[in-house]
Design an enzyme around this catalytic site. Structure first.
Site, PDB file in Angstrom:
ATOM      1  N   GLY A 235       0.835  -1.204   0.000  1.00  0.00           N
ATOM      2  CA  GLY A 235       0.000   0.000   0.000  1.00  0.00           C
ATOM      3  C   GLY A 235       0.861   1.242   0.000  1.00  0.00           C
ATOM      4  O   GLY A 235       2.025   1.203  -0.428  1.00  0.00           O
ATOM      5  N   SER A 236       0.303   2.317   0.524  1.00  0.00           N
ATOM      6  CA  SER A 236       0.998   3.599   0.455  1.00  0.00           C
ATOM      7  C   SER A 236       2.131   3.664   1.473  1.00  0.00           C
ATOM      8  O   SER A 236       2.114   2.973   2.502  1.00  0.00           O
ATOM      9  CB  SER A 236       0.008   4.728   0.716  1.00  0.00           C
ATOM     10  OG  SER A 236      -0.480   4.615   2.030  1.00  0.00           O
ATOM     11  N   THR A 237       3.097   4.529   1.196  1.00  0.00           N
ATOM     12  CA  THR A 237       4.223   4.701   2.105  1.00  0.00           C
ATOM     13  C   THR A 237       3.742   5.242   3.453  1.00  0.00           C
ATOM     14  O   THR A 237       4.217   4.796   4.505  1.00  0.00           O
ATOM     15  CB  THR A 237       5.267   5.629   1.465  1.00  0.00           C
ATOM     16  OG1 THR A 237       5.770   4.970   0.296  1.00  0.00           O
ATOM     17  CG2 THR A 237       6.417   5.925   2.400  1.00  0.00           C
ATOM     18  N   GLY A 240       2.120   2.383   5.377  1.00  0.00           N
ATOM     19  CA  GLY A 240       3.147   1.384   5.683  1.00  0.00           C
ATOM     20  C   GLY A 240       4.065   1.846   6.806  1.00  0.00           C
ATOM     21  O   GLY A 240       4.464   1.066   7.676  1.00  0.00           O
ATOM     22  N   GLU A 257       5.642  -3.440   0.940  1.00  0.00           N
ATOM     23  CA  GLU A 257       5.827  -3.027  -0.452  1.00  0.00           C
ATOM     24  C   GLU A 257       5.002  -1.761  -0.635  1.00  0.00           C
ATOM     25  O   GLU A 257       3.777  -1.799  -0.586  1.00  0.00           O
ATOM     26  CB  GLU A 257       5.415  -4.147  -1.391  1.00  0.00           C
ATOM     27  CG  GLU A 257       6.023  -3.951  -2.770  1.00  0.00           C
ATOM     28  CD  GLU A 257       5.018  -3.435  -3.747  1.00  0.00           C
ATOM     29  OE1 GLU A 257       4.993  -2.205  -3.969  1.00  0.00           O
ATOM     30  OE2 GLU A 257       4.268  -4.253  -4.287  1.00  0.00           O
ATOM     31  N   CYS A 291       1.914   0.392  -8.558  1.00  0.00           N
ATOM     32  CA  CYS A 291       3.054   0.917  -7.793  1.00  0.00           C
ATOM     33  C   CYS A 291       4.297   1.048  -8.662  1.00  0.00           C
ATOM     34  O   CYS A 291       5.160   1.871  -8.388  1.00  0.00           O
ATOM     35  CB  CYS A 291       3.320   0.033  -6.577  1.00  0.00           C
ATOM     36  SG  CYS A 291       3.491  -1.702  -7.007  1.00  0.00           S
TER      37      CYS A 291
HETATM   38  P1  ADP Z   1      -4.171   3.452  -0.979  1.00  0.00           P
HETATM   39  O1  ADP Z   1      -4.178   4.935  -0.745  1.00  0.00           O
HETATM   40  O2  ADP Z   1      -3.452   3.033  -2.182  1.00  0.00           O
HETATM   41  O3  ADP Z   1      -5.507   2.802  -0.806  1.00  0.00           O
HETATM   42  P2  ADP Z   1      -3.443   2.604   1.650  1.00  0.00           P
HETATM   43  O4  ADP Z   1      -2.082   2.452   2.184  1.00  0.00           O
HETATM   44  O5  ADP Z   1      -4.357   3.550   2.286  1.00  0.00           O
HETATM   45  O6  ADP Z   1      -3.211   2.897   0.113  1.00  0.00           O
HETATM   46  O7  ADP Z   1      -4.175   1.209   1.582  1.00  0.00           O
HETATM   47  C1  ADP Z   1      -3.532  -0.026   1.426  1.00  0.00           C
HETATM   48  C2  ADP Z   1      -4.123  -0.985   2.431  1.00  0.00           C
HETATM   49  O8  ADP Z   1      -3.850  -0.493   3.720  1.00  0.00           O
HETATM   50  C3  ADP Z   1      -5.640  -1.132   2.329  1.00  0.00           C
HETATM   51  O9  ADP Z   1      -5.990  -2.477   2.592  1.00  0.00           O
HETATM   52  C4  ADP Z   1      -6.107  -0.238   3.457  1.00  0.00           C
HETATM   53  O10 ADP Z   1      -7.377  -0.586   3.956  1.00  0.00           O
HETATM   54  C5  ADP Z   1      -5.032  -0.507   4.476  1.00  0.00           C
HETATM   55  N1  ADP Z   1      -4.944   0.458   5.566  1.00  0.00           N
HETATM   56  C6  ADP Z   1      -5.237   1.774   5.559  1.00  0.00           C
HETATM   57  N2  ADP Z   1      -5.054   2.302   6.792  1.00  0.00           N
HETATM   58  C7  ADP Z   1      -4.614   1.287   7.608  1.00  0.00           C
HETATM   59  C8  ADP Z   1      -4.247   1.168   8.991  1.00  0.00           C
HETATM   60  N3  ADP Z   1      -4.276   2.211   9.812  1.00  0.00           N
HETATM   61  N4  ADP Z   1      -3.868  -0.055   9.445  1.00  0.00           N
HETATM   62  C9  ADP Z   1      -3.832  -1.115   8.619  1.00  0.00           C
HETATM   63  N5  ADP Z   1      -4.157  -1.071   7.326  1.00  0.00           N
HETATM   64  C10 ADP Z   1      -4.541   0.104   6.813  1.00  0.00           C
END
Ligand code: ADP
Length: 479
Positions: A235-237, A240, A257, A291
């Site tokens: 997911g996003s930095t 992460g 990643e 990504c």
């Molecule tokens: P994008 O902006 O590409 O959706 P995110 O990083 O927000 O990227 O999302 C990637 C994953 O991380 C998704 O499954 C999202 O639900 C999850 N996610 C978002 N916030 C949290 C958090 N606080 N804890 C765990 N997972 C999260």
């Protein structure tokens, strides 16, 4: 392609049962192009995550001892079932995630291969005999770790969710998968259906879903529950980083990643027609929501005018619209917020002096036309942040050295590409690019299940894929 249109009520998958959220809450999972409801899905929280983790922990001892042949059989069956359901899955990818037919088929091709490779994993050697000065018979033996929590994104929903569970399960771990709120079905609950049919024992895979913006309590439960031994996250930095901080407090290892700002270098000896086509593919596949998507193309001055002219022409030809039409190249962005971010980043760059050479327009239904911009200043958000959309910046460089310097001028380091007909020169330059992945004479988007996949710098740490996954999802013991 036959497009199913019914609204399904789906439940989540815990301990081999299809269940509601603990408090019965649901949310509507929407088609990003039409806004129609695709499915009504459980909206879970921390209590559901704990229940799923406990189901996975209970299933672990038996699964860890299951003979390799039985583990292998599950993955071979899962690959066959997925292929049997291909039309339905490609249609669901389009409806739930705005995925075009081409990228849907790419994902459909990748995942059966991933599962068939995972089917071989249970037979891989798990240890070594190590000479001991004490005369002991000493071994290093890999053991499954226990419960792996998997957090997957919506963008390549099928591949990235499948990858988050395949190696961990094949190595004898049990898994709790949390798909993105934007792809709860095709990036999550689908695996409950397929692996249950394939004969995976109850509780070995659990899938929990949540409403938009409600991932926090589930993520918190993953990072604090003692039974969770590993977390993998794509997911996003920003997310992460938060997750890694919380996991670090609890000494849980994480594979991350994250985002990328992937440079593509076009040297003056490139075959220009190939370079233009490869660049358009690398920048605009899945409307730039990958990504590894090329965000910036660095082209050497002698070919810059001709390359840029041809790329702008090509960019204008890419059809934006309904992803369910097979000739659509640019489908919708995942949601309104994503569209707003793309628009505001392009507008800001233009205010600071950038020029739009192609696209730069909203095409309706959350869709943004493929866009090529030049003269993006270094302080524009488009130059510093990953912008998850169909926008590519073109920049002229004076030499290969200059290209490398500009390619590395980013906080990210996921993927890169160098287009040149001189393979030796390309390989030498590749050594100097700061990224986890680099393609010579190709653009940055590419994956195969057996490759070590991951980034450096702000793009994360750890690797999915092949032998690397063995290191990530097992514990090495000295006996
Ligand atoms: P994008 O902006 O590409 O959706 P995110 O990083 O927000 O990227 O999302 C990637 C994953 O991380 C998704 O499954 C999202 O639900 C999850 N996610 C978002 N916030 C949290 C958090 N606080 N804890 C765990 N997972 C999260």
């Amino acid at each position: 392609m036959a497009v199913a249109t019914e609204v399904r009520e789906v439940k989540q998958f815990i301990g081999g049962e299809w269940v509601d959220a603990a408090d019965g809450a649901t949310f509507e999972d929407k088609d990003p192009f039409t806004g129609e409801t695709v499915a009504v899905v459980p909206a879970s929280g921390g209590a559901d995550a704990a229940r799923a983790i406990e189901a996975a922990a209970a299933a672990f001892p038996a699964w860890a001892e299951t003979p390799p042949a039985a583990r292998q059989a599950v993955f071979l069956k899962a690959a066959d079932i997925l292929e049997r359901r291909q039309d339905e899955v490609v249609s669901l990818l389009a409806r739930e995630t705005g995925c075009t037919f081409g990228f849907g088929m790419f994902q459909m091709h990748f995942v059966p291969g991933l599962f068939r490779q995972a089917a071989a994993t249970p037979y891989q050697p798990i240890g070594t005999v190590i000479p001991s000065d004490a005369g002991a018979f000493a071994m290093g033996i890999r053991r499954p770790v226990g419960v792996v929590a998997a957090i997957a994104p919506w963008n390549a929903a099928l591949i990235l969710s499948a990858r988050s569970l395949a190696a961990p399960l094949a190595l004898g771990n049990t898994v709790v998968l949390k798909p993105s709120e934007w792809s709860p079905w095709v990036g999550g609950l689908l695996w409950g259906e397929i692996f249950a049919e394939a004969g995976l024992p109850e509780g070995v895979l659990n899938v929990i879903t949540h409403a938009p913006g409600q991932a926090g309590p589930i993520g918190d439960t993953f990072t604090t529950h003692p039974a969770v031994r590993r977390i993998n996250f794509t997911g996003s930095t920003a997310t992460g980083r938060r997750l890694a901080e919380a996991a670090g407090r609890n000494l849980k290892r994480v594979v991350l990643e994250l985002g990328g700002y992937n440079p593509l270098i076009v040297l003056s000896d490139a075959d220009l027609e190939y370079a233009v086509n490869a660049t358009a593919f690398g920048a605009f596949l899945h409307q730039g929501q990958i990504c590894m998507s090329a965000r910036k193309v660095l082209v050497e001055r002698p070919v810059a005018d001709e390359f840029t002219k041809r790329l702008a022409e090509k960019t204008r030809t890419l059809k934006a619209g309904d992803p369910k039409e097979p000739d659509t190249i640019i489908g919708p962005l995942i949601n309104e917020d994503a569209l707003a971010t793309v628009k505001s980043r392009v507008d800001e760059a233009v205010q600071k002096g950038a020029k739009v050479l192609a696209g730069g327009e909203d095409a309706g239904n959350n869709t943004y036309r493929a866009t090529l911009v030049a003269d993006v200043p270094d302080d524009a958000e488009l130059a510093t942040h990953e912008t998850f959309g169909p926008v590519l910046a073109v920049e002229v460089v004076d030499s290969a050295d200059h290209a490398v310097e500009r390619a590395n001028a980013t906080a990210y380091g996921l993927s890169a590409g160098i287009i040149t007909q001189d393979a030796d020169r390309g390989l030498a330059l590749a050594q100097r690019i700061e990224s986890g992945i680099v393609h010579v004479n190709d653009q940055p988007v590419g994956d195969e299940p057996q490759m070590p996949f991951g980034g450096v710098k702000d793009s994360g740490w750890g690797r999915f894929g092949g032998q690397a996954a063995m290191d990530e999802f097992t514990e090495l013991r000295w006996v």
